[in-house]
Design a protein around this motif. Structure first.
Motif, PDB file in Angstrom:
ATOM      1  N   ILE A   1       0.834  -1.198   0.000  1.00 48.43           N
ATOM      2  CA  ILE A   1       0.000   0.000   0.000  1.00 48.43           C
ATOM      3  C   ILE A   1       0.872   1.253   0.000  1.00 48.43           C
ATOM      4  N   PRO A   2       0.357   2.358  -0.557  1.00 48.88           N
ATOM      5  CA  PRO A   2       1.185   3.563  -0.708  1.00 48.88           C
ATOM      6  C   PRO A   2       1.636   4.170   0.613  1.00 48.88           C
ATOM      7  N   VAL A   3       0.827   4.055   1.665  1.00 56.35           N
ATOM      8  CA  VAL A   3       1.175   4.577   2.982  1.00 56.35           C
ATOM      9  C   VAL A   3       0.334   3.821   4.000  1.00 56.35           C
ATOM     10  N   ARG A   4       0.860   3.662   5.217  1.00 50.35           N
ATOM     11  CA  ARG A   4       0.110   2.912   6.226  1.00 50.35           C
ATOM     12  C   ARG A   4      -0.970   3.804   6.832  1.00 50.35           C
ATOM     13  N   VAL A   5      -2.053   3.914   6.114  1.00 48.45           N
ATOM     14  CA  VAL A   5      -3.189   4.706   6.557  1.00 48.45           C
ATOM     15  C   VAL A   5      -4.454   3.949   6.188  1.00 48.45           C
ATOM     16  N   CYS A   6      -5.492   4.115   6.970  1.00 48.35           N
ATOM     17  CA  CYS A   6      -6.754   3.415   6.704  1.00 48.35           C
ATOM     18  C   CYS A   6      -7.320   3.858   5.356  1.00 48.35           C
ATOM     19  N   PRO A   7      -7.567   2.936   4.427  1.00 46.55           N
ATOM     20  CA  PRO A   7      -8.080   3.336   3.118  1.00 46.55           C
ATOM     21  C   PRO A   7      -9.542   3.755   3.139  1.00 46.55           C
ATOM     22  N   PHE A   8     -10.220   3.503   4.259  1.00 46.36           N
ATOM     23  CA  PHE A   8     -11.631   3.852   4.341  1.00 46.36           C
ATOM     24  C   PHE A   8     -11.848   5.304   4.752  1.00 46.36           C
ATOM     25  N   CYS A   9     -10.893   5.902   5.496  1.00 48.47           N
ATOM     26  CA  CYS A   9     -11.060   7.292   5.915  1.00 48.47           C
ATOM     27  C   CYS A   9      -9.879   8.175   5.530  1.00 48.47           C
ATOM     28  N   GLY A  10      -8.699   7.592   5.334  1.00 47.34           N
ATOM     29  CA  GLY A  10      -7.528   8.367   4.972  1.00 47.34           C
ATOM     30  C   GLY A  10      -6.905   9.137   6.112  1.00 47.34           C
ATOM     31  N   CYS A  11      -7.430   8.979   7.328  1.00 51.28           N
ATOM     32  CA  CYS A  11      -6.947   9.764   8.468  1.00 51.28           C
ATOM     33  C   CYS A  11      -6.282   8.913   9.542  1.00 51.28           C
ATOM     34  N   GLU A  12      -6.853   7.757   9.829  1.00 48.03           N
ATOM     35  CA  GLU A  12      -6.280   6.895  10.864  1.00 48.03           C
ATOM     36  C   GLU A  12      -5.046   6.166  10.325  1.00 48.03           C
ATOM     37  N   GLY A  13      -3.979   6.200  11.094  1.00 52.05           N
ATOM     38  CA  GLY A  13      -2.792   5.462  10.703  1.00 52.05           C
ATOM     39  C   GLY A  13      -2.935   3.987  11.024  1.00 52.05           C
ATOM     40  N   LEU A  14      -2.229   3.152  10.277  1.00 52.81           N
ATOM     41  CA  LEU A  14      -2.153   1.725  10.546  1.00 52.81           C
ATOM     42  C   LEU A  14      -0.766   1.406  11.094  1.00 52.81           C
ATOM     43  N   ASP A  15      -0.733   0.609  12.150  1.00 57.43           N
ATOM     44  CA  ASP A  15       0.545   0.258  12.762  1.00 57.43           C
ATOM     45  C   ASP A  15       1.370  -0.630  11.835  1.00 57.43           C
ATOM     46  N   ALA A  16       2.661  -0.645  12.086  1.00 58.84           N
ATOM     47  CA  ALA A  16       3.559  -1.498  11.315  1.00 58.84           C
ATOM     48  C   ALA A  16       3.330  -2.963  11.661  1.00 58.84           C
ATOM     49  N   PRO A  17       3.630  -3.875  10.743  1.00 57.15           N
ATOM     50  CA  PRO A  17       3.547  -5.301  11.070  1.00 57.15           C
ATOM     51  C   PRO A  17       4.379  -5.617  12.308  1.00 57.15           C
ATOM     52  N   GLY A  18       3.841  -6.481  13.155  1.00 56.75           N
ATOM     53  CA  GLY A  18       4.509  -6.819  14.398  1.00 56.75           C
ATOM     54  C   GLY A  18       3.911  -6.118  15.592  1.00 56.75           C
ATOM     55  N   ALA A  19       3.245  -4.983  15.363  1.00 57.54           N
ATOM     56  CA  ALA A  19       2.530  -4.297  16.434  1.00 57.54           C
ATOM     57  C   ALA A  19       1.227  -5.057  16.695  1.00 57.54           C
ATOM     58  N   PRO A  20       0.519  -4.722  17.777  1.00 49.47           N
ATOM     59  CA  PRO A  20      -0.792  -5.352  17.990  1.00 49.47           C
ATOM     60  C   PRO A  20      -1.651  -5.232  16.734  1.00 49.47           C
ATOM     61  N   GLN A  21      -2.333  -6.326  16.391  1.00 51.72           N
ATOM     62  CA  GLN A  21      -3.033  -6.440  15.105  1.00 51.72           C
ATOM     63  C   GLN A  21      -4.085  -5.372  14.930  1.00 51.72           C
ATOM     64  N   GLU A  22      -4.074  -4.715  13.750  1.00 54.97           N
ATOM     65  CA  GLU A  22      -5.148  -3.784  13.426  1.00 54.97           C
ATOM     66  C   GLU A  22      -6.466  -4.557  13.297  1.00 54.97           C
ATOM     67  N   ASP A  23      -7.562  -3.812  13.453  1.00 58.91           N
ATOM     68  CA  ASP A  23      -8.868  -4.435  13.298  1.00 58.91           C
ATOM     69  C   ASP A  23      -8.988  -5.016  11.895  1.00 58.91           C
ATOM     70  N   LEU A  24      -9.335  -6.296  11.827  1.00 61.79           N
ATOM     71  CA  LEU A  24      -9.507  -6.983  10.549  1.00 61.79           C
ATOM     72  C   LEU A  24     -10.999  -7.184  10.360  1.00 61.79           C
ATOM     73  N   ASP A  25     -11.602  -6.301   9.610  1.00 57.07           N
ATOM     74  CA  ASP A  25     -13.054  -6.265   9.550  1.00 57.07           C
ATOM     75  C   ASP A  25     -13.610  -7.318   8.608  1.00 57.07           C
ATOM     76  N   HIS A  26     -14.714  -7.928   9.043  1.00 59.73           N
ATOM     77  CA  HIS A  26     -15.526  -8.719   8.118  1.00 59.73           C
ATOM     78  C   HIS A  26     -16.340  -7.718   7.311  1.00 59.73           C
ATOM     79  N   TYR A  27     -15.919  -7.500   6.089  1.00 61.91           N
ATOM     80  CA  TYR A  27     -16.541  -6.441   5.289  1.00 61.91           C
ATOM     81  C   TYR A  27     -18.028  -6.707   5.113  1.00 61.91           C
ATOM     82  N   ILE A  28     -18.387  -7.914   4.651  1.00 58.13           N
ATOM     83  CA  ILE A  28     -19.793  -8.301   4.766  1.00 58.13           C
ATOM     84  C   ILE A  28     -19.903  -9.075   6.081  1.00 58.13           C
TER      85      ILE A  28
END
Length: 364
Positions: free
Chosen positions: A141-168
């Protein structure tokens, strides 16, 4: 969405595929009147060793098999159709097909199906499938940022897991619970405060709708061109921010409705305090570039250069929204908006007086 995830990151989908194959084997054996083999021999041979000691999964498969056995042949067929349909993720989001929800399945199979595939989802972490998927996403991905809002950062791999949403949502479509194609990392607020269990396939009324595919193409432009500039009062220069997404469409509307994008950006990003900060950033940029203004043309040139600089910054630090803001200011300046020109001219500063040549001493 502001960008999509690479579909290759969902390629390690063997756990989901294993569950689906085993379920279909159970259905086939029951339809044929054949005894179901002992665990783990109901699984594809290539995966049996991995699951041989997973008694929790074995218990849920047994419960599922018992529930399926109690159904009629027609009911079993409807369950298999739901299994296939709920996993046609791209087609469902594009409204090219439809699927039944959990509540539409025969009552006796609902809880066993949900329990089996939810348990499968829970196994993604101990098998480290989630971690590998997230690492691969972050590398692409171009930058570690949430693609749904563009504002929240995503942590680097190895950090506590980001929310993995069930899209449906798995509460409605449990057969897709462990399908990586239905799992998309997003910021914590996007997931827990906005998305929650909302269904991108259906409105609250049950009406079908189009939605973005997190692993499909995303090519949106943000426009603030219809925002209202107040030229008469001393309040905020932009009295009403109007956010447009181009191209417009139903998938954009679904995204905005679920994640409250316009509401959040207007409240949290396009507030007066942030805009003043961004104007200060523009002033610093002009000073570093030793910009000076002798007239409106100089202001327009400075704003145009800064907008292009921000466009080049991409999605990092909300630069895409800053670029849209200065794009609006550029257009207003070019149209002769005196209030905006005055604000920006003051930030750039007047031309500095040129040093006067020192008089040369006259020979005696």
């Amino acid at each position: 969405m502001l960008f999509s995830y690479p579909v290759a990151a969902a390629a390690e989908n063997w756990l989901h595929e294993c569950l689906v194959a085993a379920v279909k084997t159970v259905h086939q054996l029951i339809d044929e009147g054949t005894q179901i083999p002992k665990w783990p021999n109901v699984l594809p041979a290539v995966h049996r060793d991995r699951f041989s000691s997973r008694t929790g999964l074995a218990e849920r498969f047994l419960a599922y098999a018992n529930a399926i056995t109690a159904l009629s042949a027609e009911e079993r067929k409807s369950v298999l159709e739901a299994l296939d349909a709920q996993n046609k993720i791209p087609e469902l989001l594009a409204r090219q097909c439809d699927c039944v929800e959990l509540a539409d399945l025969p009552p006796g199979i609902r809880e066993p199906a949900k329990a089996l595939f939810t348990f499968g989802f829970d196994l993604l972490t101990p098998f480290e499938i989630r971690q590998r998927q997230y690492k691969e996403l972050c590398e692409v991905i171009p930058v570690r940022v949430c693609p749904f809002c563009g504002c929240e950062g995503l942590d680097a791999p190895g950090a506590p897991q980001e929310d993995l949403d069930h899209y449906i949502p798995r509460s409605k479509y449990p057969f897709a619970a462990a399908n990586l194609r239905n799992l998309a990392p997003m910021g914590g607020r996007c997931n827990s405060a906005y998305k929650k269990t909302q269904d991108p396939l259906r409105r609250a009324t049950g009406q079908r709708r189009l939605a973005f595919d997190p692993y499909g193409a995303a090519d949106l432009t943000i426009s603030l061109e219809n925002s209202v500039v107040d030229e008469l009062t001393t309040g905020p220069a932009v009295s009403n921010w109007v956010i447009d997404f181009l191209p417009a469409g139903e998938a954009v509307d679904t995204w905005d409705e679920i994640f409250h994008i316009r509401e959040r950006w207007k409240r949290d990003v396009l507030d007066e305090k942030t805009i003043r900060q961004w104007l200060g950033d523009f002033q610093s940029y002009c000073r570093r570039a030793k910009r000076q203004t002798g007239g409106d043309a100089d202001v327009i040139d400075a704003v145009r250069d800064y907008e292009q600089f921000l466009v080049g910054c991409g999605l990092g630090d909300r630069a895409f929204l800053k670029a849209a803001v200065f794009g609006l200011l550029l257009r207003k300046c070019a149209a002769g908006c005196q209030r905006i020109l005055l604000i920006l001219r003051d930030l750039i500063g007047p031309p500095q007086p040129q040093p006067q040549p020192q008089p040369q001493p006259q020979p005696q």
